[in-house]
Design a protein around this motif. Structure first.
Motif, PDB file in Angstrom:
ATOM      1  N   VAL A 122       7.691   8.094  -4.966  1.00 48.65           N
ATOM      2  CA  VAL A 122       6.532   7.762  -4.104  1.00 48.65           C
ATOM      3  C   VAL A 122       6.969   6.700  -3.111  1.00 48.65           C
ATOM      4  CG1 VAL A 122       4.852   8.363  -5.883  1.00 48.65           C
ATOM      5  CG2 VAL A 122       5.662   6.011  -5.739  1.00 48.65           C
ATOM      6  N   ASP A 123       6.545   6.820  -1.866  1.00 52.32           N
ATOM      7  CA  ASP A 123       6.905   5.840  -0.840  1.00 52.32           C
ATOM      8  C   ASP A 123       5.721   4.908  -0.590  1.00 52.32           C
ATOM      9  OD1 ASP A 123       5.417   7.830   0.174  1.00 52.32           O
ATOM     10  OD2 ASP A 123       6.714   8.315   1.883  1.00 52.32           O
ATOM     11  N   PHE A 124       6.018   3.639  -0.178  1.00 52.22           N
ATOM     12  CA  PHE A 124       4.971   2.616  -0.024  1.00 52.22           C
ATOM     13  C   PHE A 124       5.498   1.570   0.929  1.00 52.22           C
ATOM     14  CE2 PHE A 124       7.572   1.541  -3.655  1.00 52.22           C
ATOM     15  CZ  PHE A 124       7.917   0.213  -3.449  1.00 52.22           C
ATOM     16  N   GLN A 171       0.842  -1.181   0.000  1.00 50.41           N
ATOM     17  CA  GLN A 171       0.000   0.000   0.000  1.00 50.41           C
ATOM     18  C   GLN A 171       0.889   1.248   0.000  1.00 50.41           C
ATOM     19  OE1 GLN A 171      -2.379  -0.384   3.548  1.00 50.41           O
ATOM     20  NE2 GLN A 171      -0.701   0.264   4.888  1.00 50.41           N
ATOM     21  N   PHE A 172       0.308   2.403  -0.687  1.00 47.91           N
ATOM     22  CA  PHE A 172       1.014   3.686  -0.699  1.00 47.91           C
ATOM     23  C   PHE A 172       0.907   4.336   0.661  1.00 47.91           C
ATOM     24  CE2 PHE A 172       0.067   3.152  -5.252  1.00 47.91           C
ATOM     25  CZ  PHE A 172       1.328   3.349  -5.776  1.00 47.91           C
ATOM     26  N   LEU A 173       1.855   5.149   1.000  1.00 47.01           N
ATOM     27  CA  LEU A 173       1.801   5.853   2.274  1.00 47.01           C
ATOM     28  C   LEU A 173       1.011   7.141   2.161  1.00 47.01           C
ATOM     29  CD1 LEU A 173       5.482   5.400   3.599  1.00 47.01           C
ATOM     30  CD2 LEU A 173       3.425   4.070   4.138  1.00 47.01           C
ATOM     31  N   GLY A 201       0.584  -8.929  -6.999  1.00 44.41           N
ATOM     32  CA  GLY A 201      -0.045 -10.025  -7.731  1.00 44.41           C
ATOM     33  C   GLY A 201      -1.276 -10.568  -7.039  1.00 44.41           C
ATOM     34  N   VAL A 202      -1.346 -10.242  -5.752  1.00 45.76           N
ATOM     35  CA  VAL A 202      -2.520 -10.697  -4.989  1.00 45.76           C
ATOM     36  C   VAL A 202      -3.260  -9.483  -4.464  1.00 45.76           C
ATOM     37  CG1 VAL A 202      -3.311 -12.053  -2.997  1.00 45.76           C
ATOM     38  CG2 VAL A 202      -1.376 -12.864  -4.373  1.00 45.76           C
ATOM     39  N   ASN A 203      -2.505  -8.623  -3.811  1.00 45.29           N
ATOM     40  CA  ASN A 203      -3.084  -7.425  -3.242  1.00 45.29           C
ATOM     41  C   ASN A 203      -2.566  -6.206  -3.998  1.00 45.29           C
ATOM     42  OD1 ASN A 203      -4.396  -8.853  -0.990  1.00 45.29           O
ATOM     43  ND2 ASN A 203      -2.288  -9.173  -0.242  1.00 45.29           N
ATOM     44  N   SER A 204      -3.437  -5.067  -4.046  1.00 49.22           N
ATOM     45  CA  SER A 204      -3.022  -3.867  -4.758  1.00 49.22           C
ATOM     46  C   SER A 204      -3.497  -2.628  -4.021  1.00 49.22           C
ATOM     47  CB  SER A 204      -3.561  -3.870  -6.189  1.00 49.22           C
ATOM     48  OG  SER A 204      -4.988  -3.823  -6.170  1.00 49.22           O
ATOM     49  N   ASN A 205      -2.988  -1.414  -4.468  1.00 45.02           N
ATOM     50  CA  ASN A 205      -3.340  -0.132  -3.866  1.00 45.02           C
ATOM     51  C   ASN A 205      -3.098   0.928  -4.936  1.00 45.02           C
ATOM     52  OD1 ASN A 205      -4.151   1.765  -1.992  1.00 45.02           O
ATOM     53  ND2 ASN A 205      -2.202   1.800  -0.894  1.00 45.02           N
ATOM     54  N   PRO A 263       8.033  -9.682  -4.722  1.00 44.70           N
ATOM     55  CA  PRO A 263       8.170  -8.521  -5.612  1.00 44.70           C
ATOM     56  C   PRO A 263       6.821  -7.836  -5.802  1.00 44.70           C
ATOM     57  CG  PRO A 263       9.234 -10.454  -6.533  1.00 44.70           C
ATOM     58  CD  PRO A 263       8.440 -10.961  -5.373  1.00 44.70           C
ATOM     59  N   VAL A 264       6.862  -6.504  -5.978  1.00 42.16           N
ATOM     60  CA  VAL A 264       5.681  -5.701  -6.246  1.00 42.16           C
ATOM     61  C   VAL A 264       5.888  -4.974  -7.564  1.00 42.16           C
ATOM     62  CG1 VAL A 264       5.049  -5.431  -3.833  1.00 42.16           C
ATOM     63  CG2 VAL A 264       6.573  -3.766  -4.919  1.00 42.16           C
ATOM     64  N   THR A 265       4.745  -4.557  -8.174  1.00 47.80           N
ATOM     65  CA  THR A 265       4.797  -3.846  -9.452  1.00 47.80           C
ATOM     66  C   THR A 265       4.067  -2.538  -9.308  1.00 47.80           C
ATOM     67  OG1 THR A 265       4.837  -5.918 -10.679  1.00 47.80           O
ATOM     68  CG2 THR A 265       4.214  -3.939 -11.890  1.00 47.80           C
ATOM     69  N   LEU A 266       4.703  -1.391  -9.758  1.00 47.61           N
ATOM     70  CA  LEU A 266       4.082  -0.083  -9.781  1.00 47.61           C
ATOM     71  C   LEU A 266       3.867   0.301 -11.235  1.00 47.61           C
ATOM     72  CD1 LEU A 266       5.853  -0.108  -7.014  1.00 47.61           C
ATOM     73  CD2 LEU A 266       5.373   2.352  -7.012  1.00 47.61           C
ATOM     74  N   ARG A 267       2.701   0.997 -11.495  1.00 52.64           N
ATOM     75  CA  ARG A 267       2.415   1.404 -12.871  1.00 52.64           C
ATOM     76  C   ARG A 267       1.609   2.683 -12.864  1.00 52.64           C
ATOM     77  NH1 ARG A 267      -2.193  -2.756 -15.164  1.00 52.64           N
ATOM     78  NH2 ARG A 267      -3.880  -2.118 -13.716  1.00 52.64           N
ATOM     79  N   VAL A 268       1.622   3.388 -14.088  1.00 51.48           N
ATOM     80  CA  VAL A 268       0.842   4.603 -14.310  1.00 51.48           C
ATOM     81  C   VAL A 268      -0.462   4.182 -14.957  1.00 51.48           C
ATOM     82  CG1 VAL A 268       0.738   6.816 -15.489  1.00 51.48           C
ATOM     83  CG2 VAL A 268       2.913   6.035 -14.527  1.00 51.48           C
ATOM     84  N   ASP A 269      -1.541   4.588 -14.315  1.00 53.11           N
ATOM     85  CA  ASP A 269      -2.840   4.164 -14.848  1.00 53.11           C
ATOM     86  C   ASP A 269      -3.392   5.195 -15.819  1.00 53.11           C
ATOM     87  OD1 ASP A 269      -2.717   1.857 -13.303  1.00 53.11           O
ATOM     88  OD2 ASP A 269      -3.621   2.834 -11.564  1.00 53.11           O
ATOM     89  N   SER A 270      -3.178   6.514 -15.615  1.00 46.43           N
ATOM     90  CA  SER A 270      -3.649   7.558 -16.538  1.00 46.43           C
ATOM     91  C   SER A 270      -2.440   8.407 -16.962  1.00 46.43           C
ATOM     92  CB  SER A 270      -4.712   8.436 -15.854  1.00 46.43           C
ATOM     93  OG  SER A 270      -4.185   9.101 -14.713  1.00 46.43           O
TER      94      SER A 270
END
Length: 1575
Positions: free
Chosen positions: A580-582, A557-559, A634-638, A590-597
């Motif tokens: 960005v901190d999380f 999750q993002f802070l 892959g399981v949980n997201s924010n 491993p986690v994946t960050l991406r730009v949605d817009s």
């Protein structure tokens, strides 16, 4: 002139020896009835003035020659018709030298100019004066003379001539400077050689020879005498001993010799014959073949290299011989000491072939490993360097071979168990030999390594499925040490506080000891510190870290929900905006960050870095973006939002609507008037889009508003100066950095009528002939108006004519400005018109400009010119200078102005005619008659340039010859040929005829040939033929270079000089000449073999071609043992001489014959010595030096000693001669030396003789020995310079008065000062000082008028003696009263030494002859007053004589008083400044001691006459008493003269008791005052 009139007898002698010029030398009356003869007398040369005044003239007279016509050059006759007298005067000073031929007598005659022309002859003697100095015929003389030139013979002759006419004035004496012992000059000018010359000492003599007449007038010349060398000396080496230091392996020339390179040279320095060098011997002899010498340079070489290690000694002696090439028997020798130096030719050697050693690892620095020994056979052993190869080896080696640890850190057994390297031994000296030896060093182990983990950190993980005992991680450590040093145990030191973990000590495996509680989204970390320890005696350990990670459940999750950032526009993609901190267990899951817009514009990494994907544009795109981002495992997201603001940058330049524009403005627009407005836009915002305007160009005439961009007039405009302006308008934004744009603006200035038309001239002028027709255009006016169109369009008009006329005389076209003639002109009515004109423009209002025109009416030419002649003839020399005038053409013209404006026409490039009609040679032209000898010129005279009338004349110019061409020689052969031979003036030989030419005419072209300088062998005949007129010898000179001069007969004379060569053709007129009169060769029988070359005959023939080809043969004394090559002259053996058993000499005669016709020949002696044994090659002394001695004063012929030399064989004899001191010694044929005269050791003790020994070889050889002869001393008798000495003394002279000093000399060295003097017999009157030889008075009383004689003896310490007789004349004409005593403040001994100077000084001051008879010493001072200062004085008693008579003392005293200053001045010259004197005259008041002495003597004489038997006894008593009472003291003076002792005592007591009896002394001091005192 008639000089042949009768001369009547009659001699008129006019005796006069005039020297002045104010009156005539003589006067006479002319005899016209019969003539006369007169001798005027004599006069000194140089006389100028009247010679004779002749009176009694009734008719006319003339001055005519008498005997010698040339004498009239000195005279002239001054006579006026009708006068009765005439005067003969000099025309120049009389010169006796010019009349020397007539005995310096001037002859002339005054002739009566009557019907009968009688001569009145005259002679005048001119006395010669010494007015001419001697003059040498040449200023320098030179001669060459051989050094063997005969003494007392003439070397050179100089000559000077004195032009004076008498021997007293023209006799010349010669002298030379500097004076020379080698040459003298006689009064005839001959230089005589006085001593033998030596070229080696002096090569040149330079003298200044002076020729001087009796009057001292002189002239000088230089004399150079050059000495020529003669071959009479052997060669010599620069040094007798040389040293060479060579390396043992050298082959080739010695590189260096000490003290210098070997050099020998001929002892005759001037000849300096070339030498050949050879090696005569080598010691030790076994090295003979190792050396060689260059026969020409003397350079010694090593032929075979030496080996020092095999030599017993390093020194070898090489003997060198130098011989002259022209005489092999003239030799010199030297020794070269060769020191063989060691060469490094042996390599070093180790004591072992290889080394193997063990060494404990980690040995300390400089620790010794082992020592290697190195040896070398070369001198000094091994000298070099040792080093380890490779240098990276941890060992070093010292100069003594000790191997040490260099780098202990490299001694690590675990890294390298052993080291293999090499030790290199390298010699320092070339060739730097190198040897190597292999070394193996094995390292022994020590516990020097700690266990080493395979990694510094280890990782282990515990997951949710953990179980107790599970293996988490294994640590691994290694120890490179060997044995127990490398065995490892593992321990957990700390970090296991909760006991979750355990470790196995041998394997290092870590396992879970109990369960770990886990946390969500967190990773628990447990750092463990593990120790590994080895088993060494002193154990070593190391540590490592183990990180155990225990992750919990993952929910990323993002802070923050929103993140904000900014970015500048136009940045390149990839600009970092923010991070960005999380929260996540990313390390494990491993986690994946991406730009949605806005994913096309932005990007984010899995680490949270947010950045741009593309370049953003603030101006064309949105200024803000809201970007959605998400994180997922892959399981949980924010998700969260990123707000991005884009900021503007100045990235746009201003833009003009158009890049160029045009505007117009009138030229009279005022400053500040607007012209136009040009604006620009900028897309940027804020300051980046704010625009400011500026202007470029315009020359300050325009300005622009910076904000609005409006262009306005900034200054006055002038279209005529500048019709348009090109401006650049700049628009610039306010960004940083700023950006700008430009636009071009053309501003056109429109015209205004502001310029007045301006004529091209303020005044116009025109000339017009009176005959010009109406309508003729005279000139065109022009005016300029810089305005445009109508403002600049000009029209012309005449608004005034002066003088005026109606209608006007002129008209002016308004548009073109052409001025035309409107009415005919008449020069007689109006000669000039003045017009006022104007120019108007078309402007409104119109502007007008004014000018004037002056029209001059011209007359018309209608009369042609006229020449003074139709044909002009003139002659000029071809030497006429360039530009020179020839003649002037005269032309006239009746028209106005005449021919002043006329000119000449002619066609000629040689002559020029100016406007004045002067014909001259052009400046760039010269005449040459030989090229062209005449010119014909048609000349046209035109009176004016335009439409001129003309006249024609002809000019004929003849060119006269000038001697401007030198004679020219034709092509001549080179060389001219003529056979050598005897030619003479009587029988000359034709060589060649030269035909020289000259282009000039007449005498200018007549050519004469001669040699430039007279030649004794050649001359030219009148026809140009070169003749041989002397003996020509090709062998003496083959070619002659002659300079031929050809000259013409012109004035100035011209000449040409060329050189020719005359070569002589050979005639067989020379015999062959052998190089030597005899040839000698010696051969050992053991070396004889058939064909062996013994010698080579050499002959030369000075002829050429076949005449010089020579054939050799034997004409007499042929031998079966010898053969002669007829072509080469080689003499060889015909056999091995096996049948010859003893020394044999073969003598033959060789013939050299040429191939001439007829052939000529010459002979030479050939001697061949066949020897059984080897002999010396030349004569040699048994010793190089001898030492002899002999006593002095031996009679001539006394033996000195004997020298001995040997020729080396009985075949040759030896003769001796002396080269030095041959006048004192001689040597016999056996070598015995004897004296020629007595020798005196005192003159010379040592003699060095050079003895030469010469053998009878052909040519002979010679040797020299040095002989030292010492002359030993022999005691000789003293010698008096004279057998008799004479002196004089007065009878009144006191005791010790010096009479004469007789001094003997002793020729023996050192004993002259040891002579003892004495009288051979005692004398009562005189005695002699034993040391000085001074004879002095004992008592001269009674000897007045007599001559006493004594004999003085001088004896040396060895008993030899000599005697001389002294005769003393005793004068008795003076008494003691005549003695004057002078006291001088000088010691008596100082006065005695200068008696002669004192006598001379006093005599000079007094004017008499002065004789000093006594010098006494006295002191002045008071004993009563005990004065501390006592003055020492000398009392000088003297007599004065005037013409032999004694001058009384009173007169002397008076003169001393009056001349005291002069006396002192003279005495100061003797004794110096500070001298004082007083005069003492004794006045006796009682009977004087002298009278008492006379009484005693008289009584003694009477007693002697009465008692003859007691004469001897009385004499002895008197002598005894005299000695007792009169000791030899200067203080006794005149007291001790013969009294007995009692009488003297009585006298002294009387003097003490009665002061009245004391003598009184008058003193005259040097200032002239008199003083009286008691003595």
């Amino acid at each position: 002139m008639d000089t042949g009139g009768p001369i009547r007898a009659g001699l008129l002698l006019l005796a006069c020896a005039c020297v002045a010029t104010g009156s005539p030398i003589g006067t006479s009356d002319i005899n016209c009835a019969g003539g006369s003869t007169a001798v005027l007398g004599q006069v000194n040369e140089g006389y100028s003035g009247e010679v004779e005044v002749v009176s009694g003239i009734t008719g006319g007279v003339k001055l005519v020659p008498h005997i010698f016509p040339t004498h009239l050059q000195f005279l002239e006759l001054s006579f006026t018709a009708g006068d009765a007298t005439a005067t003969v005067r000099t025309t120049k000073p009389l010169d006796a030298d010019a009349l020397a031929a007539t005995d310096s007598t001037l002859y002339y005659s005054v002739m009566c100019d009557d019907i009968t022309k009688y001569n009145n002859t005259r002679t005048l003697k001119i006395n010669d004066l010494n007015d001419n100095k001697p003059i040498f015929g040449q200023k320098s003389y030179s001669a060459s003379v051989s050094e063997i030139h005969s003494v007392d013979s003439v070397v050179l002759q100089v000559s000077a001539v004195d032009a004076d006419s008498t021997p007293a004035n023209n006799r010349v004496a010669y002298s030379i400077e500097p004076t020379s012992e080698d040459f003298m000059v006689t009064n005839s000018g001959a230089f005589i050689l006085k001593r033998s010359l030596n070229y080696n000492i002096v090569q040149k003599y330079n003298f200044i020879v002076t020729a001087k007449d009796n009057g001292g007038l002189n002239d000088t010349a230089s004399v150079l005498i050059t000495v020529e060398d003669f071959d009479n000396m052997n060669p010599y080496f620069s040094h007798n001993v040389y040293q060479a230091f060579i390396p043992e392996n050298q082959v080739g020339p010695f590189r260096a010799l000490e003290p210098e390179a070997i050099k020998a040279q001929d002892g005759d320095l001037g000849i300096n014959m070339t030498l050949t060098y050879s090696i005569s011997s080598v010691s030790p002899d076994k090295y003979r073949t190792n050396f060689g010498v260059d026969f020409s340079s003397g350079a010694v070489s090593v032929l075979t290299a030496l080996d020092r290690e095999e030599m017993a000694s390093s020194e070898i002696s090489v003997s060198i011989k130098a011989a002259q090439t022209d005489d092999a028997l003239k030799t010199a020798g030297a020794v070269v000491s060769v020191f063989v130096e060691d060469v490094n030719d042996n390599p070093p050697d180790f004591d072992r072939p290889a080394y193997s050693v063990s060494l404990l690892e980690n040995s300390p620095f400089d620790g010794v490993v082992f020592k290697a020994a190195v040896s070398d056979l070369d001198q000094g052993g091994f000298v070099g360097t040792l080093r380890i190869i490779p240098e990276s080896s941890p060992f070093s080696v010292g100069s003594d071979g000790t191997v040490r640890v260099k780098n202990p850190s490299d001694l690590d057994r675990e890294t390298t168990e052993s080291f293999r390297f090499e030790i290199e031994a390298k010699e320092t000296d070339p060739p730097n030999a190198v040897v190597v030896v292999e070394v193996n060093v094995t390292l022994l182990d020590e516990n020097d390594n700690s266990p080493s983990f395979s990694s510094k950190t280890y990782e282990g993980k515990v997951f949710a499925n953990q179980t107790v005992g599970m293996q988490l991680v294994q640590v691994k450590a290694e120890d490179p040490d060997a044995g127990v040093n490398g065995q490892i145990k593992y321990f957990i030191d700390f970090g296991n506080n909760d006991g979750f973990f355990s470790i196995e000590e041998d394997s290092g495996e870590i396992s879970l000891a109990r369960t770990i509680p886990l946390l969500e989204n967190q990773i628990l970390e447990f750092p463990l510190y593990i120790t590994a320890r080895d088993g060494g005696a002193i154990s070593r350990s190391s540590s490592a870290q183990v990180n155990i990670r225990a992750p919990g459940d993952s929910k990323p999750q993002f802070l923050h929900e929103v993140y904000r950032g900014t970015v500048e526009e136009e940045r390149e993609p990839g600009v970092f905006i923010l991070r960005v901190d999380f929260l996540a267990v990313a390390a494990e899951i491993p986690v994946t960050l991406r730009v949605d817009s806005e994913a096309d514009k932005f990007v984010i990494t899995d680490g949270g870095e947010f950045s741009t994907r593309v370049k953003l544009d603030y101006d064309e795109a949105p200024h803000n973006y809201s970007v959605g981002i998400s994180i997922s495992d892959g399981v949980n997201s924010n998700s969260a939002v990123v707000e991005v603001q884009v900021t503007d940058v100045n990235d746009n330049s201003p833009v003009f609507a158009s890049g160029s524009a045009t505007a117009a403005v009138p030229e009279d627009a005022e400053a500040g008037s607007n012209v136009t407005s040009v604006t620009a836009t900028d897309k940027d915002s804020g300051f980046n889009g704010e625009i400011r305007y500026s202007l470029r160009g315009g020359q300050g005439r325009f300005s622009v508003d910076p904000v609005s961009g409006t262009l306005s007039v900034g200054g006055a405009l002038d279209r005529e100066a500048e019709a348009e302006y090109n401006l650049v308008l700049v628009a610039e934004d306010q960004g940083r950095p700023s950006r700008s744009a430009t636009a071009s603006l053309l501003v056109q200035v429109t015209d205004v009528n502001d310029n007045v038309p301006e004529f091209s001239q303020a005044e116009y002028r025109a000339n017009v002939f009176e005959t010009e027709s109406v309508g003729t255009s005279l000139l065109t006016l022009s005016a300029a108006d810089p305005d445009e169109e109508a403002n600049g369009r000009v029209t012309f008009s005449i608004f005034q004519q002066s003088p005026s006329s109606e209608p006007p005389v002129f008209e002016l076209e308004s548009s073109s400005g052409v001025l035309r003639l409107a009415r005919p002109l008449d020069y007689s009515e109006v000669k000039a018109y003045s017009l006022q004109v104007q120019a108007s423009d078309g402007g409104a209002p119109s502007l007008v400009g004014n000018s004037s025109v002056v029209v001059t009416v011209r007359d018309v030419n209608n009369n042609p010119p006229e020449f003074s002649k139709e044909i002009y003839n003139v002659a000029v020399s071809e030497s006429l200078a360039s530009g020179a005038s020839v003649l002037t053409l005269e032309v006239t013209d009746p028209d106005e102005g005449g021919f002043s404006n006329g000119y000449f026409l002619f066609a000629n490039d040689t002559f020029d005619i100016n406007k004045q009609g002067v014909v001259s040679l052009r400046n760039d032209v010269t005449l040459d008659r030989e090229t062209k000898d005449s010119y014909m010129i048609q000349v046209v005279a035109v009176d004016q340039v335009a439409a001129g009338l003309s006249a024609t004349a002809r000019l004929n110019v003849s060119v006269l010859d000038y001697n401007d061409n030198a004679p020219q020689f034709p092509s001549l052969p080179d060389p001219f040929l003529i056979a050598e031979g005897e030619y003479s003036e009587v029988a000359p030989g034709d060589v060649f005829t030269i035909e020289a030419t000259d282009a000039d005419l007449g005498p200018n072209g007549e050519v004469t040939l001669s040699l430039l300088r007279p030649h004794p062998l050649f001359r030219f005949r009148e026809d140009g033929t070169l003749l041989a007129v002397g003996s020509l010898d090709r062998e003496r000179q083959e070619t002659y270079e002659l300079f031929v001069k050809a000259w013409d007969g012109g004035r100035p004379q011209r000449e040409n000089i060329t050189s020719i060569r005359v070569s002589l053709l050979d005639v067989n007129d020379n015999r062959p000449q052998f190089s030597s009169s005899s040839y000698v060769s010696t051969v050992l029988l053991k070396e004889a073999e058939e064909g062996k070359l013994l010698l080579t005959l050499s002959a030369s023939d000075r002829d050429a071609g076949n005449n010089s080809l020579i054939a050799y043969s034997f004409s007499a004394g042929s031998s079966p043992y010898l053969a002669l090559n007829s072509e080469t002259g080689a003499v060889t053996l015909t056999s091995d001489l096996a049948d010859v058993t003893e020394d044999t000499t073969l003598e033959l005669t060789a013939v050299a014959e040429d191939h001439g016709r007829p052939p000529l020949n010459s002979t030479a002696r050939v001697v061949v010595n066949l020897r059984v044994a080897n002999l010396m090659e030349g004569v040699a002394f048994l010793s190089s030096s001898y030492n002899f001695s002999l006593p002095e004063n031996q009679a001539a012929g006394a033996p000195v000693g004997k020298v001995s030399a040997s020729s080396g064989t009985v075949l040759y004899d030896v003769a001796y001669s002396l080269k030095t001191h041959a006048d004192l010694f001689s040597v016999s044929p056996s070598g015995a030396l004897v004296t020629r005269t007595e020798l005196d050791r005192e003159e010379q003790e040592w003699y060095i003789l050079d003895v030469e020994a010469v053998d009878t070889r052909t040519p002979p050889t010679s040797a020299f020995a040095m002989v030292r002869v010492q002359v030993q001393d022999v005691n000789e008798s003293p010698r008096f310079p004279s057998e008799v000495h004479r002196a004089s003394v007065f009878s009144i002279a006191p005791y010790k008065t010096p009479v004469i000093r007789v001094e003997a000399s002793d020729p023996d060295q050192g004993e002259a000062s040891q002579l003892v003097y004495g009288l051979t017999e005692d004398s009562p009157h005189f005695d002699v000082d034993p040391s000085s030889g001074q004879l002095f008075v004992v008592s001269a009383a009674g000897l007045a008028g007599q001559t006493a004689a004594v004999e003085v003896e001088a004896r040396d310490p060895r008993g030899l003696s000599a005697t001389t007789r002294v005769e003393v004349e005793v004068k008795g004409s003076a008494s003691s009263g005549d003695v004057v005593v002078l006291s001088i403040n000088q010691p008596a001994n100082a006065v005695e030494k200068k008696l002669r100077e004192v006598e001379s000084s006093l005599g000079s001051a007094l004017g008499w002859t002065v004789s000093v008879i006594e010098v006494l010493s006295t002191t002045r001072g008071s004993s009563e007053s005990r004065a501390p200062r006592v003055l020492v004085e000398a009392r000088v008693g003297f007599l004065s004589f005037d013409r032999g008579e004694v001058v009384p003392s009173e007169e002397v005293t008076e003169k001393l008083r009056s001349q005291s200053a002069a006396v002192r001045a003279e005495l100061v010259k003797v004794f110096g400044e500070g001298l004082h004197f007083e005069v003492e005259v004794e006045v006796p008041k009682s009977p004087s001691p002298a009278s008492s002495q006379a009484v005693v003597i008289a009584l003694s004489v009477m007693l002697a006459l009465s008692m003859l038997g007691m004469i001897v006894a009385v004499a002895l008593i008197v002598r005894f008493k005299w000695t007792q009472k009169c000791p030899k003291s200067d203080k006794e003076g005149l007291v001790c003269d013969g009294k007995d002792e009692n009488s003297q005592k009585g006298q002294r007591s009387e003097e003490k008791g009665d002061k009245e009896m004391q003598p009184r002394t008058d003193r005259v001091t040097e200032d002239g005052d008199s003083h009286t005192s008691s003595l």
